[in-house]
Motif scaffolding. Structure first.
Motif: not given
Length: 92
Positions: A33, A35, A25-26, A22, A19, A41, A31, A37-38
């Motif tokens: 979208p 997958q 992230a961008k 934090r 992930a 999850s 990456y 987020k942490d």
């Protein structure tokens, strides 16, 4: 008496990245979208996916399915240990 399963369906879960951090992230690459987020999850997703597949399989006696299942994970070496969690252990 139940007949044996007609066959086995393979479900493959490819894991290519951790992930994104934090705070960056961008700028995280690669990456997706889609997958988790942490890692919490990710774990929840993996458990729910297996539970849904199991509920509809031959292994569930209340299911009328004639097909068994086998779960496989393809884990990229960079995606194996994320935030201190060994994903190969989580998926067992």
């Amino acid at each position: 008496r139940r007949l044996p399963p007609k066959g086995t369906v393979a479900y493959v879960l490819p894991l290519t990245t951790c992930a994104p951090p934090r705070n960056h992230a961008k700028n995280f690459f690669p990456y997706s979208p889609n997958q988790p987020k942490d890692d919490e999850s990710f774990r929840d997703f993996a458990v729910m996916l297996r539970a849904m597949i199991h509920a509809q399989s031959y292994q569930n006696l209340s299911s009328e399915s004639r097909y068994d299942y086998k779960m496989h994970a393809i884990i990229h070496p960079q995606a194996k240990n994320c935030a201190g969690t060994d994903r190969s252990v989580v998926l067992q």
